[in-house]
Each structure stands twice: as structure tokens, then as C-alpha cells.
Design an enzyme around this catalytic site. Structure first.
Site, short mmCIF file in Angstrom:
data_model
loop_
_atom_site.label_atom_id
_atom_site.label_comp_id
_atom_site.label_asym_id
_atom_site.label_seq_id
_atom_site.Cartn_x
_atom_site.Cartn_y
_atom_site.Cartn_z
N HIS A 56 2.96 22.16 34.85
CA HIS A 56 3.12 21.17 33.77
C HIS A 56 3.97 20.00 34.21
O HIS A 56 5.16 20.15 34.49
CB HIS A 56 3.74 21.85 32.54
N HIS A 236 0.26 21.74 24.56
CA HIS A 236 1.66 21.99 24.17
C HIS A 236 1.63 22.79 22.87
O HIS A 236 0.89 22.43 21.95
CB HIS A 236 2.38 20.69 23.79
N HIS A 273 4.90 25.95 26.92
CA HIS A 273 6.12 26.32 26.18
C HIS A 273 5.92 27.62 25.40
O HIS A 273 6.47 28.63 25.75
CB HIS A 273 6.64 25.20 25.27
N ASP A 324 7.69 19.78 34.08
CA ASP A 324 7.56 19.05 32.82
C ASP A 324 8.19 17.66 32.83
O ASP A 324 7.61 16.72 33.38
CB ASP A 324 8.13 19.95 31.70
C1 NGQ Z 1 5.47 15.04 25.94
N1 NGQ Z 1 7.21 16.66 26.10
O1 NGQ Z 1 4.29 14.88 25.61
O2 NGQ Z 1 5.95 14.41 26.89
C2 NGQ Z 1 6.33 16.01 25.19
C3 NGQ Z 1 7.10 15.30 24.13
C4 NGQ Z 1 5.76 15.55 22.05
C5 NGQ Z 1 7.61 17.91 25.86
N2 NGQ Z 1 7.12 18.50 24.81
C6 NGQ Z 1 6.27 14.63 23.10
N3 NGQ Z 1 8.44 18.53 26.64
O3 NGQ Z 1 5.76 16.76 22.20
O4 NGQ Z 1 5.30 15.02 21.03
ZN ZN Z 2 4.86 18.48 28.24
#
Ligand code: NGQ
Ligand code: ZN
Length: 459
Positions: A56, A236, A273, A324
Site C-alpha cells: 500500500h 481502504h 487497514h 502507505d
Molecule cells: C488516502 N490515507 O487516501 O491517502 C487516505 C486518506 C481518506 C489513509 N487512509 C484519505 N491512510 O481516507 O479519505
Molecule cells: Zn491509503
């Protein structure tokens, strides 16, 4: 055909000495024979592990790592971090994306990752207008992977909504958005770049249950299946408790429960996650054979919570690791933190070893290498015929490894080495890309990266 003699190697049957590995012209392993003598082969004089998959990555976030560690006016959270991240994403030009990804992929190789699944969601120009080539930014990522030599599973992200129940997206999310049709066209236009390449795979990533409708999820899978019916699907899920609550308000179900109830989750899937699970969800996710994509350093940095790894792995659940947001790019550190999270909540030790007298490092490494290979959909994860010749040579002279043998090497590398310093050489498809701990293009990548960062942070 290139031949390698591995002084000590971790094979699917355990540790073996003097392993002769014959590699074909495409970089795939043709044969593996332990107890060999081969003075003409390239000697890897130390302990050799299969390369790990980083399942990721949001490459651009490497450039904002460390810039969100200053307290804001209120209560800082995942959601305030996300605002900082959106402001940063809004400023990136195509050359920045390429420079940042190249730097990052060089770092990943130094850290023990020979493949990465890039969960790629910045697609359009600032403001949301597509580039002349709508796949422009995907192509920048492909170019960075090629320049670094890392194997790439490219996951263009499908993003359409700002929240459950088809909430309209915010202004700052405009660079990410697609309709189902535009998304299918993006996949089609990218597909030729993935044919006949053992070091590339195209998959999809519906961003989250927040960001797509159930119909769009089905349409995206259909579009992928038309290209490659076994290709990876990443999403996610259940990272933050607010997402769990919003999902219940929308559907009456928790996110992982909702997804499992669709009856579509199988080995192609990686649930990134999956932090917040009930006992029932743990059992069902484990039984689905999907991979839980764990990103312990990012999850710690963002204040997500702790994945129930002990119960999940005891149920036979599959895992892999990802860096990530790249707050840390070090496979050993993510594996260590995975175990440490469990220790801290249970006030106990060696929780993920999988049984008495077993090595915690070995269990973590095996789980992440095999689960990671599954999640990225690439022929890697073990040193065996038919897999790609991806090797990590640990540094014989690293003080942390002095006098260690077999699984103790993994325990020492994961629990007591200084980040990535214990890896001296890395090979992808039989090609050496890290020498003496340094990526062969480290200076060039760093120069371009500095140029991009100086401009980005000046504005
Ligand atoms: C992302 N990151 O897409 O980069 C996400 C944040 C979201 C993580 N979840 C944005 N670690 O989930 O809306
Ligand atoms: Zn992510």
C-alpha cells in the site's frame, strides 16, 4: 542464464546453505538447488531473503511526511491530517509526482521491498480537469518504477463521492474524481503497458466505501475483469471509527461486514487497514482468503487504532504490509510495530510467533512475504522455481546480525537493526539495484527530489 549462489537462503522449506539459483532471461527462477558448489555463479555471501511486497503506497505523500507533526488550533486527528494532505496534493505537477515516486521507490528497494502496489488517486490537473492524456500521472508512476527497477502493481483509484450515501465531493477532492465510464477508459488505455511484463500488474482500487456507490464498485470490477479477471482489487476500509459509524448510519452494517455481505471478497482482494473489526468480522475476513493490508507506522502516525492481529492470524487470516503515507519506509520497522502494538495492548510478548519455540520474526516475515505477493498479484514472495528472482542480501557485517543464524537473523533484523541499514544488496528479476545499501541511482533521484521539494515548499 545468470546463476547465483546464495550462501544461506530462506526457502519455502526453511533455511538452506549454498543454494544455486538459475534465472532465465526474463528474470524468473528456473531452478533452486541447495548444497551446491558453483564457483562460476555470482556469490551472494550472506543470508538471503525473498523480496517483500509493499502492498500500500500513496507515493506523493512521501514528500509531505514530517510536515503534519505540528499541532493545529484544535484537536488534531486523521481528518485534520487529511486537510493538510489535500492542500499538498493540490500543488503537485506531473514532474513532481515522478520525482517523488522515483525517490520513494529507490528508498523502498533499499528497505527490502522489491514490489509496490501504488494506490494512485491524484489523476487530474489542479481544479479537476483531466490532462491531455488522462493517464498522464499514471504514466509518471510507471516511469518512476522503471527508473528505480521496482516491480509495480498499479492501482488507479476510483473516487467519486465525498461520503457515504453519495455525498458530493469537496473542492479539494476534484483531482481524484472519475465517472464509471471515464474510469473504464483509463484502465483500457493503461492495459497495453502491462502486457508481457513479469514486473507489472494492473489492478483497481475503489478508494473506500465512502467514495464509491455500490453500483460503481460493481462496474469497476467488471471493467477490470474485461482486462484481467484475476487482477488485484484493493480498498481502504474501517480505518477510522468515524467511518464505521457513518457506514452503520448509511447501511445498518459495519464496513467490513457490508463488503463481506456482497459475496465478492476473495483472494484477489486486499482490505487496507481493516483496523476496526468485530470477532465475527475477524473470522469471516480470515475465511475469505483476502489479505488484510496493514500499515502499522502510518496507522500509528494517523491515530487509527490497532488491528486485532493475534485473533486474526490465529484464525488463519492473511496479512501483508504497506508503508502507505511513507512516514517510515522500512519493512523491518512496520513488521516490528505490528508485533509491538499487540504487546502494548496485551502486556505480553511474542504474540505473533504462532506457537511455542517459534520465531516471531520468521512468522512475521513469512506472513508478509506470502500475503504481500498475493495482494500485489505478482510471482514473488518465496525463492522457488517459477517465481521472480527477487533477493535481499543482508549485510554480513551489520553488528545487529553478528553471530546470528537461521531465524535469529530475522529476529535480529526486525527487532534490533537500525531501520534499513542491514540490507546490503537487492535484486529484482535477477538485476541488482541496491549495492552496499545504496540504490544505484540514489544521487540522481535525490537531486530531482530536492528540486521538486524546494519548489513545492517555497510556494
Ligand atoms: C488516502 N490515507 O487516501 O491517502 C487516505 C486518506 C481518506 C489513509 N487512509 C484519505 N491512510 O481516507 O479519505
Ligand atoms: Zn491509503
Amino acid at each position: 542464464m545468470p546463476r547465483f549462489l546464495l550462501r544461506q537462503a530462506l526457502l519455502p522449506t526453511g533455511w538452506h546453505d549454498n543454494v544455486l539459483v538459475v534465472v532465465d532471461a526474463a528474470g524468473m527462477i528456473a531452478s533452486v538447488t541447495s548444497g551446491s558448489v558453483a564457483p562460476d555463479a555470482t556469490l551472494l555471501d550472506g543470508a538471503v531473503l525473498p523480496g517483500l511486497a509493499n502492498l500500500h503506497s500513496h507515493a506523493f505523500q512521501r514528500a509531505m511526511a514530517g510536515l503534519a507533526e505540528r499541532a493545529g488550533p484544535g484537536n488534531d486527528s486523521f481528518w485534520t491530517w487529511r486537510e493538510t494532505m489535500y492542500r499538498f496534493a493540490a500543488r503537485l505537477a506531473p514532474e513532481d509526482i515522478q520525482a517523488i515516486a522515483s525517490q520513494l521507490y529507490g528508498e523502498m528497494l533499499e528497505a527490502g521491498y522489491t514490489a509496490v502496489a501504488e494506490f494512485h488517486y491524484v489523476h487530474h490537473q489542479p481544479g479537476g480537469v483531466p490532462y491531455a492524456d488522462p493517464a498522464e500521472l499514471s504514466r509518471r508512476v510507471l516511469a518512476a518504477a522503471d527508473a528505480s527497477g521496482i516491480a509495480l502493481t498499479h492501482l488507479p483509484v476510483l473516487y467519486r463521492y465525498g461520503g457515504f450515501g453519495q455525498k458530493e465531493p469537496q473542492e479539494r477532492q476534484k483531482r481524484f474524481l472519475h465517472t464509471s465510464d471515464a474510469y473504464a477508459r483509463l484502465l483500457e488505455s493503461l492495459a497495453p503497458a502491462f502486457r508481457n511484463r513479469a514486473d507489472r500488474r494492473l489492478g483497481i482500487a475503489p478508494h473506500s466505501l465512502r467514495a464509491v456507490s455500490p453500483e460503481m464498485l460493481q462496474e469497476a470490477i467488471a471493467a477490470l475483469n474485461a482486462i484481467d479477471a484475476g487482477a488485484p482489487i484493493h480498498i481502504h476500509i474501517a480505518e477510522q471509527t468515524a467511518e464505521v459509524e457513518d457506514c452503520i448510519a448509511w447501511s445498518g452494517k459495519r464496513p467490513v461486514q457490508w463488503l463481506l455481505d456482497q459475496g465478492i471478497v476473495d483472494q484477489r482482494w486486499c482490505l487496507v487497514h481493516a483496523t476496526h473489526l468485530t470477532t465475527d468480522e475477524i473470522q469471516r475476513l480470515a475465511a475469505s482468503k483476502a489479505v488484510a493490508g496493514l500499515c502499522p507506522t502510518t496507522e500509528a502516525n494517523l491515530g487509527d487504532g490497532i488491528f486485532p492481529a493475534v485473533e486474526y492470524m490465529a484464525a488463519g487470516g492473511r496479512i501483508g504490509i504497506g508503508s502507505d503515507s511513507h512516514i517510515s519506509v522500512a519493512a523491518a520497522e512496520d513488521l516490528r510495530l505490528l508485533e509491538y502494538g499487540q504487546r502494548l495492548i496485551t502486556r505480553s510478548r511474542n504474540l505473533l510467533a504462532g506457537g511455542a519455540d517459534r520465531s516471531t520474526g520468521r512468522r512475521l516475515f513469512d506472513a508478509a512475504s506470502i500475503g504481500g505477493a498475493q495482494a500485489v498479484g505478482q510471482p514473488m514472495g518465496v525463492i522457488a522455481a517459477g517465481r521472480r528472482a527477487d533477493f535481499l542480501l543482508l549485510d554480513q557485517d551489520a553488528p545487529a546480525l553478528a553471530g546470528k543464524n537461521g531465524d535469529s537473523i530475522l529476529d535480529a533484523w526486525i527487532f534490533s537493526s537500525q531501520m534499513r541499514s542491514a540490507i546490503s544488496e537487492v535484486y529484482v528479476a535477477g538485476r541488482r539495484v541496491v549495492e552496499q545499501g545504496r540504490h544505484i541511482r540514489r544521487e540522481a533521484f535525490a537531486a530531482d527530489y530536492r528540486k521538486s521539494l524546494t519548489r513545492l515548499l517555497e510556494e
